[in-house]
Design a protein around this motif. Sequence first.
Motif, PDB file in Angstrom:
ATOM      1  N   PHE A  23     -17.940   7.633  -5.528  1.00 24.53           N
ATOM      2  CA  PHE A  23     -17.177   6.169  -5.647  1.00 24.53           C
ATOM      3  C   PHE A  23     -17.566   5.324  -4.807  1.00 24.53           C
ATOM      4  O   PHE A  23     -17.306   3.671  -5.069  1.00 24.53           O
ATOM      5  CB  PHE A  23     -15.316   6.950  -4.798  1.00 24.53           C
ATOM      6  N   MET A  24     -17.898   5.332  -3.592  1.00 24.22           N
ATOM      7  CA  MET A  24     -18.424   4.324  -1.743  1.00 24.22           C
ATOM      8  C   MET A  24     -19.761   3.326  -3.016  1.00 24.22           C
ATOM      9  O   MET A  24     -19.928   2.197  -3.171  1.00 24.22           O
ATOM     10  CB  MET A  24     -18.890   5.290  -1.084  1.00 24.22           C
ATOM     11  N   GLN A  62     -18.362   1.276  -5.610  1.00 33.81           N
ATOM     12  CA  GLN A  62     -17.619   0.002  -5.015  1.00 33.81           C
ATOM     13  C   GLN A  62     -19.275  -1.185  -4.612  1.00 33.81           C
ATOM     14  O   GLN A  62     -18.515  -1.831  -4.812  1.00 33.81           O
ATOM     15  CB  GLN A  62     -16.591   0.428  -4.928  1.00 33.81           C
ATOM     16  N   ARG A  63     -19.805  -0.129  -4.518  1.00 33.12           N
ATOM     17  CA  ARG A  63     -20.284  -1.430  -3.536  1.00 33.12           C
ATOM     18  C   ARG A  63     -21.908  -2.121  -4.765  1.00 33.12           C
ATOM     19  O   ARG A  63     -21.926  -3.001  -3.851  1.00 33.12           O
ATOM     20  CB  ARG A  63     -21.881  -0.050  -2.593  1.00 33.12           C
ATOM     21  N   ARG A 113     -19.086  -5.006  -5.638  1.00 32.05           N
ATOM     22  CA  ARG A 113     -18.431  -5.845  -4.588  1.00 32.05           C
ATOM     23  C   ARG A 113     -20.180  -6.356  -4.475  1.00 32.05           C
ATOM     24  O   ARG A 113     -20.227  -7.473  -4.129  1.00 32.05           O
ATOM     25  CB  ARG A 113     -17.459  -5.694  -3.815  1.00 32.05           C
ATOM     26  N   PHE A 130     -24.818  -5.700  -3.551  1.00 28.53           N
ATOM     27  CA  PHE A 130     -24.439  -4.455  -2.009  1.00 28.53           C
ATOM     28  C   PHE A 130     -24.830  -4.270  -1.299  1.00 28.53           C
ATOM     29  O   PHE A 130     -24.988  -3.301  -0.641  1.00 28.53           O
ATOM     30  CB  PHE A 130     -26.852  -4.155  -2.540  1.00 28.53           C
ATOM     31  N   ASN A 131     -25.373  -5.381  -0.336  1.00 29.54           N
ATOM     32  CA  ASN A 131     -24.799  -6.110   0.817  1.00 29.54           C
ATOM     33  C   ASN A 131     -23.544  -6.725   0.893  1.00 29.54           C
ATOM     34  O   ASN A 131     -24.037  -7.521   2.002  1.00 29.54           O
ATOM     35  CB  ASN A 131     -26.448  -6.743   1.645  1.00 29.54           C
ATOM     36  N   LYS A 166     -20.061  -9.009   1.703  1.00 29.07           N
ATOM     37  CA  LYS A 166     -18.306  -8.418   2.775  1.00 29.07           C
ATOM     38  C   LYS A 166     -17.610  -7.706   1.886  1.00 29.07           C
ATOM     39  O   LYS A 166     -17.051  -8.131   1.198  1.00 29.07           O
ATOM     40  CB  LYS A 166     -18.661  -9.402   3.797  1.00 29.07           C
ATOM     41  N   ILE A 167     -17.193  -7.449   3.344  1.00 28.76           N
ATOM     42  CA  ILE A 167     -16.187  -5.603   2.112  1.00 28.76           C
ATOM     43  C   ILE A 167     -14.563  -7.039   2.862  1.00 28.76           C
ATOM     44  O   ILE A 167     -14.336  -7.231   3.575  1.00 28.76           O
ATOM     45  CB  ILE A 167     -15.616  -4.520   2.858  1.00 28.76           C
ATOM     46  N   GLU A 196     -30.028   6.205  -2.700  1.00 28.56           N
ATOM     47  CA  GLU A 196     -29.219   5.044  -2.761  1.00 28.56           C
ATOM     48  C   GLU A 196     -27.868   5.479  -2.603  1.00 28.56           C
ATOM     49  O   GLU A 196     -26.382   4.890  -2.341  1.00 28.56           O
ATOM     50  CB  GLU A 196     -28.945   4.884  -3.969  1.00 28.56           C
ATOM     51  N   SER A 210     -23.973   6.383   2.316  1.00 28.04           N
ATOM     52  CA  SER A 210     -23.326   5.545   2.471  1.00 28.04           C
ATOM     53  C   SER A 210     -23.454   4.202   3.111  1.00 28.04           C
ATOM     54  O   SER A 210     -24.305   4.081   3.631  1.00 28.04           O
ATOM     55  CB  SER A 210     -21.963   5.350   2.549  1.00 28.04           C
ATOM     56  N   ASP A 211     -23.284   2.829   2.912  1.00 29.95           N
ATOM     57  CA  ASP A 211     -23.572   1.949   3.086  1.00 29.95           C
ATOM     58  C   ASP A 211     -23.012   1.450   4.614  1.00 29.95           C
ATOM     59  O   ASP A 211     -23.745   0.963   6.213  1.00 29.95           O
ATOM     60  CB  ASP A 211     -22.767   0.361   2.714  1.00 29.95           C
ATOM     61  N   ALA A 212     -22.469   2.686   5.183  1.00 28.24           N
ATOM     62  CA  ALA A 212     -21.783   2.399   6.763  1.00 28.24           C
ATOM     63  C   ALA A 212     -21.932   3.881   7.126  1.00 28.24           C
ATOM     64  O   ALA A 212     -21.820   4.920   6.414  1.00 28.24           O
ATOM     65  CB  ALA A 212     -20.891   2.033   6.864  1.00 28.24           C
ATOM     66  N   PHE A 221     -34.633   5.671   4.847  1.00 25.76           N
ATOM     67  CA  PHE A 221     -33.937   4.215   5.657  1.00 25.76           C
ATOM     68  C   PHE A 221     -34.040   3.811   7.148  1.00 25.76           C
ATOM     69  O   PHE A 221     -33.477   3.184   8.282  1.00 25.76           O
ATOM     70  CB  PHE A 221     -32.402   5.225   5.821  1.00 25.76           C
ATOM     71  N   LEU A 271     -30.031  -2.323   5.256  1.00 29.86           N
ATOM     72  CA  LEU A 271     -28.461  -1.558   5.007  1.00 29.86           C
ATOM     73  C   LEU A 271     -27.924  -2.017   6.785  1.00 29.86           C
ATOM     74  O   LEU A 271     -28.263  -2.220   7.745  1.00 29.86           O
ATOM     75  CB  LEU A 271     -28.431  -0.135   5.220  1.00 29.86           C
ATOM     76  N   LYS A 272     -26.991  -3.006   6.355  1.00 31.56           N
ATOM     77  CA  LYS A 272     -26.036  -3.633   7.588  1.00 31.56           C
ATOM     78  C   LYS A 272     -25.180  -2.515   8.124  1.00 31.56           C
ATOM     79  O   LYS A 272     -24.649  -1.982   7.595  1.00 31.56           O
ATOM     80  CB  LYS A 272     -25.222  -4.699   6.730  1.00 31.56           C
ATOM     81  N   VAL A 278     -21.665  -1.498   9.211  1.00 29.72           N
ATOM     82  CA  VAL A 278     -20.837  -2.817   8.847  1.00 29.72           C
ATOM     83  C   VAL A 278     -19.949  -1.980   9.864  1.00 29.72           C
ATOM     84  O   VAL A 278     -18.302  -2.674   9.797  1.00 29.72           O
ATOM     85  CB  VAL A 278     -19.700  -2.581   7.635  1.00 29.72           C
ATOM     86  N   ALA A 279     -19.823  -1.264  10.348  1.00 30.48           N
ATOM     87  CA  ALA A 279     -19.263  -0.439  11.152  1.00 30.48           C
ATOM     88  C   ALA A 279     -19.103  -0.928  12.534  1.00 30.48           C
ATOM     89  O   ALA A 279     -17.549  -0.807  13.190  1.00 30.48           O
ATOM     90  CB  ALA A 279     -19.355   0.901  11.267  1.00 30.48           C
ATOM     91  N   ARG A 315     -26.905   7.615  11.335  1.00 30.30           N
ATOM     92  CA  ARG A 315     -26.270   6.672  11.832  1.00 30.30           C
ATOM     93  C   ARG A 315     -25.114   6.618  12.762  1.00 30.30           C
ATOM     94  O   ARG A 315     -24.487   5.681  13.945  1.00 30.30           O
ATOM     95  CB  ARG A 315     -26.088   5.038  10.881  1.00 30.30           C
ATOM     96  N   ASP A 365     -12.264   2.844  -0.809  1.00 32.79           N
ATOM     97  CA  ASP A 365     -13.334   3.086  -1.424  1.00 32.79           C
ATOM     98  C   ASP A 365     -13.071   4.716  -2.580  1.00 32.79           C
ATOM     99  O   ASP A 365     -13.090   5.023  -4.162  1.00 32.79           O
ATOM    100  CB  ASP A 365     -15.034   2.685  -2.042  1.00 32.79           C
ATOM    101  N   ILE A 366     -12.196   5.242  -1.643  1.00 34.27           N
ATOM    102  CA  ILE A 366     -11.972   6.969  -2.137  1.00 34.27           C
ATOM    103  C   ILE A 366     -10.486   6.857  -2.735  1.00 34.27           C
ATOM    104  O   ILE A 366      -9.232   6.398  -2.327  1.00 34.27           O
ATOM    105  CB  ILE A 366     -11.796   7.568  -1.044  1.00 34.27           C
TER     106      ILE A 366
END
Lengths: 527, 527
Positions: free
Chosen positions: A203-204, A207-208, A211, A213-214, A216-217, A397, A400-402, B6, B11-12, B14-15, B96, B265-266
Amino acid sequence: MAQRLFLGSPLKSVAATSAFRTSGRVAGHPGRANLLHLSRPFATSAGTGDYLTRKHSDQKALVHGEPSGPKILTGTIPGPKTKAGLQNLDSLQDTRAATMMTDLDKSIGNYVVDLDGNTYLDLYCQIASLPLGYNSKALMDAAKSPEMIQMLVNRPALGVQPHSTWAKTLEEAFMSVAPKGLTQVFTAMCGSCSNETAYKAAFMYHQRNKRGFNSKISNEDLSTCMKNSEPGSPDLAIMSFEGGFHGRLFGTLSSTHTKALHKLDIPAFKHWVASPFPNLKYPLDKHQAENDKEEARCLAIAEEKMKPNSSGSPVVAVIVEPIQSEGGDNHASPKFFQGLRDLTKKHGILMIVDEVQTGVGPTGDFWAHEAWNLTTPPDIVTFSKKFQAAGWYHRPELRSDAPYRNFNTWMGDPVRALQAKTILHEIKKHDLVGNARETGAYLKKELSTIESKYPGTISAVRGRGTFMAFDLPTPEARDVFVTKLRALGINTGGCGPQSIRLRPMLVFQKKHADIFLDAVEKVCKSA
Amino acid sequence: MAQRLFLGSPLKSVAATSAFRTSGRVAGHPGRANLLHLSRPFATSAGTGDYLTRKHSDQKALVHGEPSGPKILTGTIPGPKTKAGLQNLDSLQDTRAATMMTDLDKSIGNYVVDLDGNTYLDLYCQIASLPLGYNSKALMDAAKSPEMIQMLVNRPALGVQPHSTWAKTLEEAFMSVAPKGLTQVFTAMCGSCSNETAYKAAFMYHQRNKRGFNSKISNEDLSTCMKNSEPGSPDLAIMSFEGGFHGRLFGTLSSTHTKALHKLDIPAFKHWVASPFPNLKYPLDKHQAENDKEEARCLAIAEEKMKPNSSGSPVVAVIVEPIQSEGGDNHASPKFFQGLRDLTKKHGILMIVDEVQTGVGPTGDFWAHEAWNLTTPPDIVTFSKKFQAAGWYHRPELRSDAPYRNFNTWMGDPVRALQAKTILHEIKKHDLVGNARETGAYLKKELSTIESKYPGTISAVRGRGTFMAFDLPTPEARDVFVTKLRALGINTGGCGPQSIRLRPMLVFQKKHADIFLDAVEKVCKSA
């Protein structure tokens, strides 16, 4: 001791009622619950295997110290000590699903011993989860190692305070058998939570991508998800197959379709779609044309359900078992799975292969999906059971992004990962995957011969490696067959509405197969 | 070795962005991720604790062989070896969120050592999950016992093939501390799956009562649940509190409300309601009137949400933490919880107390909810973390009407249950609950003194036992404070938007508190 509220309670065992036998082939294993319900002991012909006639192979033994065969000492099963033991446990925990109470000290290799001293050849093996046999010497040695003691005593929270040797353990336990293309491993605790966290990753990722790939949410995404609302908590789905089993937590249960008993009364994700799984005829090589047609039919329906305008929620991933296990040992061809993979690529959907039950050797490949020779590997492969450790391999890939997004306190158990390392070492050292292939071929040939001798009794002998099954004419006949086998000292389990599944350990050899085959033949004769 | 995709990836994180700091007090612990992000090492004043001034208590030591204090050897944290170790691990698994990489062989008692030999006084303890200190002698002895080796090697599927000693283990590990009225225990694998399976029990119980306790299940129920549809898959809810954290699987995540990052996203159960948790002022005894009013306000809203005509799905159970932990160490009074219990009784709703983080002693009671003196005990109490084993206690009526309905392959881990037995034995032998109470009282008194000396720096000192927290003025100030403490050799963690939580082990004594207090005072002075 807590009060014994449930002994002789008026609770009706609904598992055994016909109401739970829902329509069609995907009803699961009804009735297994009453095979050994405490109030219904069944008679044995106590003895030491006088039915054995096959000439046992003189292969080199993979396990030393095993008995020569099963041995039933009590006139009924459960015997008095087992019955008392289960009654005592029942005061604290539900035992209505228990088919025996084991004496693990006395169990060895392929043989499990109950509290009454009855010795069974075990082809069910803690629901297909024991890899190397009871009291495996290699696992005993590993259990005494300083690193095992270390991991037991100082259980790390692997996400925030990983320990110095964790990368090495991951390498040695998992990476040398990582499915092609999957260079990352996410560790979890059991099959259900492996699948659930794999869904979260899907799911993550979806959605990434959606929106950017990089990107802002948005604040809207962030604020709505706190209220379980769209768009932050999106209405998206994992697609599964009818007859599939992927776990019993809230996400996985929404994609499990084996038995009403599992799903009844539990809120589900209403628009997660299920598609029919091929209903093939066995033996496969004798029904190729019609099976091809059936697979094409199922792929066409699956594609419809993958399309954005389908009636369900948009599908981000499809999950599939290489062999539907709980659902009845339903097979499909490599061509079907390649077709499914092609569809997922075409529609931008991830493919999750659930190898919780099929993985780690029993099918004659380390991962059952290896036999498909997919042109593009799956995105995620989940595992548990025979590896003792659970988790999923994934493409990079899918990270997750964070940090903290797919996370929990322990994130798996390094104790079980250390065991996976030992299990893998033993599998390689003794070519246990080859053993499953060789024993399985023998078992299939002999079972097919029995099938042809007793055509009205057993049918649809099928399987890969020792991961085999056959059908009985009715659910009731299946339950009786399992009971009769157990009375002869053979422990098996059901799956699907009227199948018996064989889930022996990786150290199950031809000599064990012979004992099982003799027992099957004896039960067929008596039918 | 798998490819290191990685390291230095674009990858930013975002946290660390402000976007994740969602509105209000329930945003969770933003920014913790960047405290020790690999690319951002922070400077230490390497040394051996020259800031220590408090006279350490001469209590009898609960752990032998501990160092006299923390010791930071490297000029930056992470040091070079830790950094390399995390980079190596990152090739296989996301690191991370990692704040250190531990050398468990060198860690002892309250002190954890990293790969560079830096020694930290650990007040975070594997996310509040270590009970007896690193390399606990009692747990080492238990790890070497024949029964532990037995359970490691022959992991049973406890639902179908329980072993002979399982009832005894349950008795010794769990039943002597079973919360009042709860005579049954369901074993699971971690906090999340404990809560998820407890929810399932609540739903099944509710529906069984609705259809009549021994009524037949309709064919419509059975057939619709196979399609995730009503009425078989009913639209029912677990009610939770804003700021509550109950896990990250699909059901528990729908009842978790600490941080957008966890939920984004979930897919979620849209109509599972959350109600405000009291936002109290500290110290509690100085703000009783306004806190009473706040609690009454929250109870009134909770009651509205429990009513059948509420806008959410009908509520079958409410889940609540005795102290909201991840959400910011938010407290409420016994009166509030008694009021909540009364409301659940009035509306026929079950009460689930989530003691995953508060349970097993740190609050100065074995179960934090004991302090409420409820007139009717909760229906379910869930546990994990410091018990190492996970699961939930329940009233007998919460057992499902048929076997296999709340079930999985392993149903917990007897290895961890054996550890719970040892942990419990040590807690009783050394009165570690009393120690938490005594040490906590001292810690609170001294922290309150520091608070009054540096009123603009730390505030809202609060807690029970050693389960304490305090606030910083902003999320950024909190992150800096945690970093500065770590540079002094004190490992803590954040919670809520701007709090620091203390989660020491049960062997944390006044002499350890003194070291921590000196460090806090030093950081306050430097602010």
